[in-house]
Design a protein around this motif. Structure first.
Motif, PDB file in Angstrom:
ATOM      1  N   GLY A 212      58.873  31.931 -28.311  1.00 42.25           N
ATOM      2  CA  GLY A 212      58.719  33.212 -27.639  1.00 42.25           C
ATOM      3  C   GLY A 212      59.920  34.121 -27.855  1.00 42.25           C
ATOM      4  N   ALA A 213      61.104  33.538 -27.859  1.00 40.84           N
ATOM      5  CA  ALA A 213      62.323  34.330 -28.055  1.00 40.84           C
ATOM      6  C   ALA A 213      62.386  34.942 -29.452  1.00 40.84           C
ATOM      7  N   GLN A 214      61.603  34.404 -30.392  1.00 40.08           N
ATOM      8  CA  GLN A 214      61.623  34.917 -31.770  1.00 40.08           C
ATOM      9  C   GLN A 214      60.536  35.951 -32.044  1.00 40.08           C
ATOM     10  N   MET A 215      59.740  36.312 -31.046  1.00 38.73           N
ATOM     11  CA  MET A 215      58.661  37.271 -31.277  1.00 38.73           C
ATOM     12  C   MET A 215      59.168  38.637 -31.748  1.00 38.73           C
ATOM     13  N   PRO A 216      60.263  39.186 -31.201  1.00 39.19           N
ATOM     14  CA  PRO A 216      60.750  40.465 -31.745  1.00 39.19           C
ATOM     15  C   PRO A 216      61.116  40.375 -33.224  1.00 39.19           C
ATOM     16  N   ALA A 217      61.727  39.263 -33.631  1.00 41.44           N
ATOM     17  CA  ALA A 217      62.080  39.090 -35.042  1.00 41.44           C
ATOM     18  C   ALA A 217      60.824  38.989 -35.905  1.00 41.44           C
ATOM     19  N   LEU A 218      59.796  38.302 -35.401  1.00 38.28           N
ATOM     20  CA  LEU A 218      58.544  38.210 -36.141  1.00 38.28           C
ATOM     21  C   LEU A 218      57.894  39.585 -36.285  1.00 38.28           C
ATOM     22  N   ALA A 219      57.956  40.382 -35.231  1.00 36.03           N
ATOM     23  CA  ALA A 219      57.381  41.728 -35.301  1.00 36.03           C
ATOM     24  C   ALA A 219      58.110  42.569 -36.351  1.00 36.03           C
ATOM     25  N   ARG A 220      59.445  42.474 -36.388  1.00 38.30           N
ATOM     26  CA  ARG A 220      60.201  43.210 -37.406  1.00 38.30           C
ATOM     27  C   ARG A 220      59.882  42.702 -38.806  1.00 38.30           C
ATOM     28  N   HIS A 221      59.581  41.424 -38.903  1.00 44.26           N
ATOM     29  CA  HIS A 221      59.224  40.795 -40.183  1.00 44.26           C
ATOM     30  C   HIS A 221      57.850  41.260 -40.675  1.00 44.26           C
ATOM     31  N   GLY A 222      57.044  41.809 -39.790  1.00 51.97           N
ATOM     32  CA  GLY A 222      55.727  42.307 -40.190  1.00 51.97           C
ATOM     33  C   GLY A 222      54.554  41.595 -39.575  1.00 51.97           C
TER      34      GLY A 222
END
Length: 369
Positions: A67-77
């Motif tokens: 869950g903490a990595q969701m912003p990074a995944l969103a930036r990744h596309g």
């Protein structure tokens, strides 16, 4: 949208635009398999889920890490995340943590469920209200669910979702040729209305392996591309290349990393740059057939060769000698660079091209448009 269900026509083909949309989904979509625990034990279950698999549920600490990595995944596309199982709604704490984190990051959230929780209208509405971050609910229902779930569960679930402003899709698995039970299911679903319905043939995978396989239709499977809908991160921290025939298999050559100790973005980059996977996504299995025949290994394939592309993939990837061969050929010499160019042109994805020839591309944008 009203359900329009009829007997699936094997002659109907995807348009080029529909094929492109299906292929592009893998770049922007990740599935999380939260558990193999399920109150149902359907005869056709491709992951062999059941009520005896409670110990497989994803730990809450792992869900929080993802869950903490969701912003990074969103930036990744990543634009969409789906939760599946087993029955993901028996793993409610991990589901809540991850769905809320994904939605907060601007990622569209969906869940695949059998709707056994919708025995009454009140219970259905109460359950839906517990997960405000899940915008799309894919409800699995077919003749094999009937010992545990009936049309009333589906009607209650769709009504509750509609009242809450959520999307409801109904996924139906049918035998090929369709049975009378399949046809009755289709007729019952058509009477519900205001939901989408997607039908797919039964797959001889998991417990479904002992059920009859789809009838032949005369198609060549070698020219069909892999239509994976994206990487699957399992409850135990392992990774699968698709949510279909290889979803619970470990006997295949695709290795993308360890999400329990690596960032999800890093693991997903390997998914997007795996030469063998990108080849079958962009061109289909024709090159694999040429390599297998050139090495004199065609006798290792089943006779007849399966006509369904996912069954063909399984037939190759589950045979170690064939899997090693095609993986090695896809990775040797200039082949990865050629695959990278093809993937960029056919799939519109430059991830692999950036990996093998970073100097010829402009800097990678922070996120996809």
């Amino acid at each position: 949208m009203t359900i329009a269900v009829k007997t699936p026509d094997p002659k109907i083909a995807l348009t080029l635009q529909e094929l492109t949309a299906c292929q592009h989904l893998a770049r922007t979509h990740i599935t999380f398999s939260l558990t193999l625990n399920c109150p149902l034990r359907c005869a056709h279950c491709i992951v062999d889920a059941g009520p005896d698999k409670a110990a497989t549920s994803m730990p809450l600490a792992v869900a929080a890490r993802y869950g903490a990595q969701m912003p990074a995944l969103a930036r990744h596309g990543i634009r969409g995340i789906c939760f599946t199982g087993g029955e993901p709604l028996v793993a409610r704490a991990p589901l809540r943590v991850m769905s809320e984190a994904a939605a907060a990051a601007g990622i569209d959230v969906s869940v695949v469920t059998a709707a056994q929780w919708a025995a009454t209208p009140d219970r259905a509405a109460g359950l839906v209200a517990q997960f405000p971050a899940i915008s799309c609910w894919d409800i699995s229902f077919d003749a094999h669910h009937l010992p545990w779930v009936d049309i009333h569960h589906i009607r209650n679930a769709v009504t509750a979702l509609r009242a809450a402003g959520r999307r409801a899709n109904i996924r139906v698995t049918y035998s090929d040729p369709m049975t009378e039970a399949d046809r009755r299911i289709m007729d019952d679903l058509a009477a519900i209305g205001e939901a989408d319905c997607v039908a797919q043939a039964l797959r001889p995978v998991g417990r479904g392996e002992d059920l009859h396989a789809p009838r032949p239709h005369g198609w060549s499977p070698w020219i069909k591309p892999c239509l994976t809908q994206g990487m699957v991160v399992r409850y135990d921290g392992s990774v699968s290349p698709c949510c279909l025939n290889l979803v619970e298999s470990r006997a295949h050559p695709f290795r993308f990393g360890a999400p329990l100790v690596e960032d999800l973005v890093q693991v997903h980059r390997r998914f997007l740059t795996d030469p063998l996977l990108q080849l079958i996504r962009a061109l289909g299995f024709g090159p694999l057939r040429d390599w297998i025949e050139a090495e004199g290994l065609a006798h290792l394939l089943p006779d007849p060769v399966p006509e369904e592309v996912c069954e063909l993939c399984t037939a190759i990837m589950h045979r170690p000698e064939l899997a090693r061969l095609v993986q090695a050929r896809a990775a040797e010499g200039e082949v990865p660079a050629k695959i990278a160019v093809i993937a960029a042109k056919v799939l519109g994805e430059t991830d692999m091209l950036r990996a093998v020839a970073p100097d010829i591309l402009s800097p990678e944008p922070e996120s996809l448009p």
